[in-house]
Design an enzyme around this catalytic site. Structure first.
Site, PDB file in Angstrom:
ATOM      1  N   ASN A 259      -6.038  -4.188  -4.909  1.00 22.51           N
ATOM      2  CA  ASN A 259      -6.322  -3.803  -6.299  1.00 22.51           C
ATOM      3  C   ASN A 259      -5.518  -4.567  -7.347  1.00 22.51           C
ATOM      4  O   ASN A 259      -6.028  -4.894  -8.412  1.00 22.51           O
ATOM      5  CB  ASN A 259      -6.183  -2.282  -6.478  1.00 22.51           C
ATOM      6  CG  ASN A 259      -4.822  -1.754  -6.129  1.00 22.51           C
ATOM      7  OD1 ASN A 259      -4.033  -2.417  -5.456  1.00 22.51           O
ATOM      8  ND2 ASN A 259      -4.525  -0.554  -6.568  1.00 22.51           N
TER       9      ASN A 259
ATOM     10  N   GLY B 101      -0.033  -0.032   0.139  1.00 25.47           N
ATOM     11  CA  GLY B 101      -1.389   0.242   0.593  1.00 25.47           C
ATOM     12  C   GLY B 101      -1.594   1.728   0.791  1.00 25.47           C
ATOM     13  O   GLY B 101      -0.900   2.557   0.171  1.00 25.47           O
ATOM     14  N   SER B 102      -2.516   2.077   1.659  1.00 27.54           N
ATOM     15  CA  SER B 102      -2.905   3.484   1.809  1.00 27.54           C
ATOM     16  C   SER B 102      -1.887   4.271   2.645  1.00 27.54           C
ATOM     17  O   SER B 102      -1.124   3.690   3.426  1.00 27.54           O
ATOM     18  CB  SER B 102      -4.280   3.569   2.477  1.00 27.54           C
ATOM     19  OG  SER B 102      -4.189   3.016   3.766  1.00 27.54           O
ATOM     20  N   VAL B 103      -1.929   5.587   2.500  1.00 23.42           N
ATOM     21  CA  VAL B 103      -1.036   6.462   3.270  1.00 23.42           C
ATOM     22  C   VAL B 103      -1.309   6.294   4.763  1.00 23.42           C
ATOM     23  O   VAL B 103      -0.376   6.219   5.574  1.00 23.42           O
ATOM     24  CB  VAL B 103      -1.234   7.940   2.838  1.00 23.42           C
ATOM     25  CG1 VAL B 103      -0.471   8.873   3.754  1.00 23.42           C
ATOM     26  CG2 VAL B 103      -0.788   8.141   1.395  1.00 23.42           C
TER      27      VAL B 103
ATOM     28  N   GLY C  31       0.256   3.139   5.932  1.00 18.51           N
ATOM     29  CA  GLY C  31       1.708   3.274   5.783  1.00 18.51           C
ATOM     30  C   GLY C  31       2.315   4.108   6.892  1.00 18.51           C
ATOM     31  O   GLY C  31       3.380   3.784   7.431  1.00 18.51           O
TER      32      GLY C  31
ATOM     33  N   GLU D 150       4.993   1.613  -0.329  1.00 17.32           N
ATOM     34  CA  GLU D 150       4.457   2.041  -1.634  1.00 17.32           C
ATOM     35  C   GLU D 150       3.014   2.449  -1.380  1.00 17.32           C
ATOM     36  O   GLU D 150       2.146   1.593  -1.214  1.00 17.32           O
ATOM     37  CB  GLU D 150       4.523   0.884  -2.644  1.00 17.32           C
ATOM     38  CG  GLU D 150       5.920   0.357  -2.921  1.00 17.32           C
ATOM     39  CD  GLU D 150       6.766   1.334  -3.725  1.00 17.32           C
ATOM     40  OE1 GLU D 150       6.224   2.302  -4.294  1.00 17.32           O
ATOM     41  OE2 GLU D 150       7.994   1.126  -3.774  1.00 17.32           O
TER      42      GLU D 150
ATOM     43  N   CYS E 171      -3.215   2.925  -7.791  1.00 18.81           N
ATOM     44  CA  CYS E 171      -2.467   3.932  -7.041  1.00 18.81           C
ATOM     45  C   CYS E 171      -1.961   5.033  -7.966  1.00 18.81           C
ATOM     46  O   CYS E 171      -1.979   6.205  -7.639  1.00 18.81           O
ATOM     47  CB  CYS E 171      -1.286   3.289  -6.319  1.00 18.81           C
ATOM     48  SG  CYS E 171      -0.178   2.386  -7.419  1.00 18.81           S
TER      49      CYS E 171
HETATM   50  P1  NAD Z   1      -4.928  -0.566   3.060  1.00 16.31           P
HETATM   51  O1  NAD Z   1      -3.851   0.313   3.565  1.00 16.31           O
HETATM   52  O2  NAD Z   1      -6.272  -0.462   3.684  1.00 16.31           O
HETATM   53  O3  NAD Z   1      -4.517  -2.101   3.176  1.00 16.31           O
HETATM   54  C1  NAD Z   1      -3.339  -2.615   2.597  1.00 16.31           C
HETATM   55  C2  NAD Z   1      -2.894  -3.847   3.372  1.00 16.31           C
HETATM   56  O4  NAD Z   1      -2.522  -3.455   4.697  1.00 16.31           O
HETATM   57  C3  NAD Z   1      -3.983  -4.909   3.534  1.00 16.31           C
HETATM   58  O5  NAD Z   1      -3.401  -6.191   3.415  1.00 16.31           O
HETATM   59  C4  NAD Z   1      -4.465  -4.666   4.958  1.00 16.31           C
HETATM   60  O6  NAD Z   1      -5.042  -5.819   5.539  1.00 16.31           O
HETATM   61  C5  NAD Z   1      -3.169  -4.278   5.656  1.00 16.31           C
HETATM   62  N1  NAD Z   1      -3.320  -3.493   6.888  1.00 16.31           N
HETATM   63  C6  NAD Z   1      -4.370  -2.727   7.277  1.00 16.31           C
HETATM   64  N2  NAD Z   1      -4.128  -2.167   8.483  1.00 16.31           N
HETATM   65  C7  NAD Z   1      -2.888  -2.561   8.868  1.00 16.31           C
HETATM   66  C8  NAD Z   1      -2.061  -2.309  10.005  1.00 16.31           C
HETATM   67  N3  NAD Z   1      -2.481  -1.544  11.014  1.00 16.31           N
HETATM   68  N4  NAD Z   1      -0.837  -2.874  10.054  1.00 16.31           N
HETATM   69  C9  NAD Z   1      -0.386  -3.646   9.041  1.00 16.31           C
HETATM   70  N5  NAD Z   1      -1.132  -3.934   7.938  1.00 16.31           N
HETATM   71  C10 NAD Z   1      -2.360  -3.395   7.842  1.00 16.31           C
HETATM   72  O7  NAD Z   1      -5.033  -0.307   1.477  1.00 16.31           O
HETATM   73  P2  NAD Z   1      -6.105  -0.901   0.432  1.00 16.31           P
HETATM   74  O8  NAD Z   1      -7.407  -0.211   0.613  1.00 16.31           O
HETATM   75  O9  NAD Z   1      -6.072  -2.383   0.428  1.00 16.31           O
HETATM   76  O10 NAD Z   1      -5.435  -0.446  -0.949  1.00 16.31           O
HETATM   77  C11 NAD Z   1      -5.659   0.779  -1.551  1.00 16.31           C
HETATM   78  C12 NAD Z   1      -4.508   1.742  -1.291  1.00 16.31           C
HETATM   79  O11 NAD Z   1      -3.281   1.165  -1.706  1.00 16.31           O
HETATM   80  C13 NAD Z   1      -4.648   3.021  -2.100  1.00 16.31           C
HETATM   81  O12 NAD Z   1      -4.297   4.104  -1.302  1.00 16.31           O
HETATM   82  C14 NAD Z   1      -3.655   2.825  -3.232  1.00 16.31           C
HETATM   83  O13 NAD Z   1      -3.224   4.025  -3.828  1.00 16.31           O
HETATM   84  C15 NAD Z   1      -2.561   2.095  -2.531  1.00 16.31           C
HETATM   85  N6  NAD Z   1      -1.701   1.389  -3.486  1.00 16.31           N
HETATM   86  C16 NAD Z   1      -0.413   1.822  -3.654  1.00 16.31           C
HETATM   87  C17 NAD Z   1       0.383   1.211  -4.617  1.00 16.31           C
HETATM   88  C18 NAD Z   1       1.805   1.649  -4.857  1.00 16.31           C
HETATM   89  O14 NAD Z   1       2.562   0.868  -5.433  1.00 16.31           O
HETATM   90  N7  NAD Z   1       2.206   2.846  -4.480  1.00 16.31           N
HETATM   91  C19 NAD Z   1      -0.131   0.172  -5.385  1.00 16.31           C
HETATM   92  C20 NAD Z   1      -1.435  -0.242  -5.163  1.00 16.31           C
HETATM   93  C21 NAD Z   1      -2.224   0.372  -4.211  1.00 16.31           C
END
Ligand code: NAD
Length: 470
Positions: free
Chosen positions: A149, A224-226, A229, A244, A278
């Site tokens: 995003n 990324g997503s919970v 994470g 994050e 997020c």
């Molecule tokens: P996602 O968790 O699907 O992916 C994030 C990253 O992780 C991508 O690069 C993905 O390829 C990688 N990834 C996926 N599976 C993995 C694994 N098993 N091991 C290691 N890496 C892996 O998230 P998304 O859909 O790209 O982003 C949206 C999410 O991110 C939302 O939940 C949003 O709230 C959150 N977000 C948080 C913040 C913050 O600062 N708190 C900021 C922006 C977005």
């Protein structure tokens, strides 16, 4: 576009299309790295550690300033690519560029402030006669894994502080929108020795997972997503991790609030980047007495948004990252309506677009507001008073940011103290961040803080050196 490993361009046999979500056209292709390629990046980052540690802080800082100038010169070019791959309006992409430049500048400044401190050992039992001090040392190799995003600024929030305190980095860009980040990797590589910056594309569950599990990576900095994470925190072992994660930010609007200000807060907070933020406003928790007036005004302002080609300057609402993502939002909204919520405006999908949507009479138990809905949705939850508002705000697994609108000082302070979130703004919605502030959530929204100075703390280790002078 190729990956960058040890200063060299690296392609692959398997390629993935990067698709413009607005018109479905292919912008470019990137390699789907195999695990052997991820290992090459890990080797390159380890081999380059000494080159950075030996560099003076003065030089590291100057090099970061140079990258900053280069990015400034290419601001429009980068913003266009960002708008194309993410589907965000060009004006929002330009703001992301301006913030990225600012984030880099903050890191260049911070590179000169990696201080230790003297420690009075004589304040402890048997500690007399020592002179002791701490040093802050780099961890080694930092892997930055980032979401689609805000790909550029969120990646810079990891790699710029990492380099400022002399860690080498491996970037795993988001699968859907990797290009701007990869192009930025090239800019960094022009200034720093080969291997200081490496980019590896591919799937998170393969390449990302490999980096997370590798004993030769010293820190994972993940946004990324919970769900992802949580998986990372289980697999990372003893290495340091910053997470994050997602948010479900409440905006509490009390009956003495400035309604126009609160409405403006929702327009910025719920619809920015088509709601894929997020720290977006994801739950409007409002006292019943003012809810009708608020809803009427919010609908009027929402209908002024212009959905269209992200490259047009007049567009204020772009696409979601994919048609699939828009379909998920559509399904969640439809389920809420089936269960009694009422759409006041919007509620329709067109390809990867989803209209800016205001939904009233949302029940706090509905999936729409229990889980993080990543789309341009403003759900209104009506409550009876401040006690109810705080209870609903806290009844979630998330705790990223919160906004409270009220003109009463005591109510403001009560909400500030009782709402469980990493940041609480008074008379400002969440969805607000300056790049120097400590940023990071409570509960399942994350572990650790970013904001350059705070990221540096998480990317260094402290060594104590004691001289026995007796
Ligand atoms: P996602 O968790 O699907 O992916 C994030 C990253 O992780 C991508 O690069 C993905 O390829 C990688 N990834 C996926 N599976 C993995 C694994 N098993 N091991 C290691 N890496 C892996 O998230 P998304 O859909 O790209 O982003 C949206 C999410 O991110 C939302 O939940 C949003 O709230 C959150 N977000 C948080 C913040 C913050 O600062 N708190 C900021 C922006 C977005």
């Amino acid at each position: 576009m190729d990956m960058l490993i040890g200063g060299k361009h690296v392609s692959g046999e398997d390629l993935e299309d990067v698709v413009n979500p607005y018109d479905g056209s292919v912008i470019d292709t990137v390699p789907i790295a195999h695990l052997q390629t991820a290992q090459l990046a890990i080797d390159a980052a380890n081999d380059a550690k000494d080159s950075l540690v030996e560099m003076s802080a003065f030089k590291v800082s100057n090099k970061l300033y140079s990258v900053c100038e280069k990015l400034k010169d290419k601001r429009e070019e980068f913003a266009e690519l960002l708008a194309l791959e993410v589907g965000k309006p060009i004006n929002e992409a330009l703001v992301e560029l301006d913030r990225s430049i600012e984030t880099l500048k903050l890191a260049a400044e911070e590179a000169k402030r990696i201080y230790g401190e003297s420690v009075p050992l004589d304040a402890g039992l048997n500690g007399k006669g020592f002179f002791a001090f701490t040093q802050r040392l780099p961890l080694g190799v930092v892997a930055a894994i980032t979401p689609f995003n805000y790909p550029l600024n969120l990646t810079i929030h990891k790699i710029a502080p990492a380099i400022a305190c002399k860690n080498t980095v491996i970037i795993k860009p988001p699968t859907e929108a990797p290009l701007t980040v990869m192009k930025f990797g090239e800019l960094l590589n022009e200034e720093f020795p080969d291997g200081v910056v490496n980019t590896v594309t591919g799937y998170g569950s393969e390449v990302g997972d490999y980096l997370v599990c590798s004993p030769e990576v010293d820190k994972i900095s993940f946004t990324g997503s919970v769900t992802t994470g949580m998986m990372i925190s289980q697999k990372a072992g003893m290495k340091k991790v910053t997470l994050e994660l997602g948010g479900n930010d409440p905006m509490i609007v009390l009956k003495d609030a400035d309604i126009d200000k609160a409405v403006k807060g929702v327009i910025n907070g719920a619809f920015l980047n088509a709601g894929q933020v997020c720290m977006g406003v994801k739950r409007i928790i409002i006292e019943d007495e003012i809810a009708d007036e608020f809803a009427d005004k919010l609908v009027a302002e929402t209908e002024k948004l212009v959905m269209g080609n992200p490259l047009e300057k007049t567009t204020t609402l772009g696409t979601l990252i994919s048609e699939n993502a828009a379909r998920q939002v559509e399904e969640t909204v439809n389920n809420a309506v089936r269960d009694g919520a009422e759409i006041l405006t919007g509620g329709k999908r067109e390809g990867a677009f989803y209209q800016a949507t205001v939904i009233d009479n949302v029940d706090p138990e509905m999936d729409l507001v229990v889980r993080e809905t990543f789309g341009p949705i403003a759900p209104i939850i009506r409550v009876k008073g401040i006690d109810d508002a705080i209870k609903v705000a806290n009844d979630t697994e998330y705790g990223l940011q919160a906004g409270v609108f009220t003109s009463d000082y005591a109510s403001a302070m009560r909400c500030a103290q009782e709402v469980e979130a990493g940041t609480v703004f008074i008379n400002k919605q969440s969805t607000f961040r300056t790049d120097n502030m400590p940023f990071g959530g409570f509960k399942n929204s994350g572990v650790g803080k970013e904001g350059i100075k705070y990221a540096v703390e998480e990317m260094t280790k402290t060594k104590l050196i004691g001289l026995n002078l007796r």
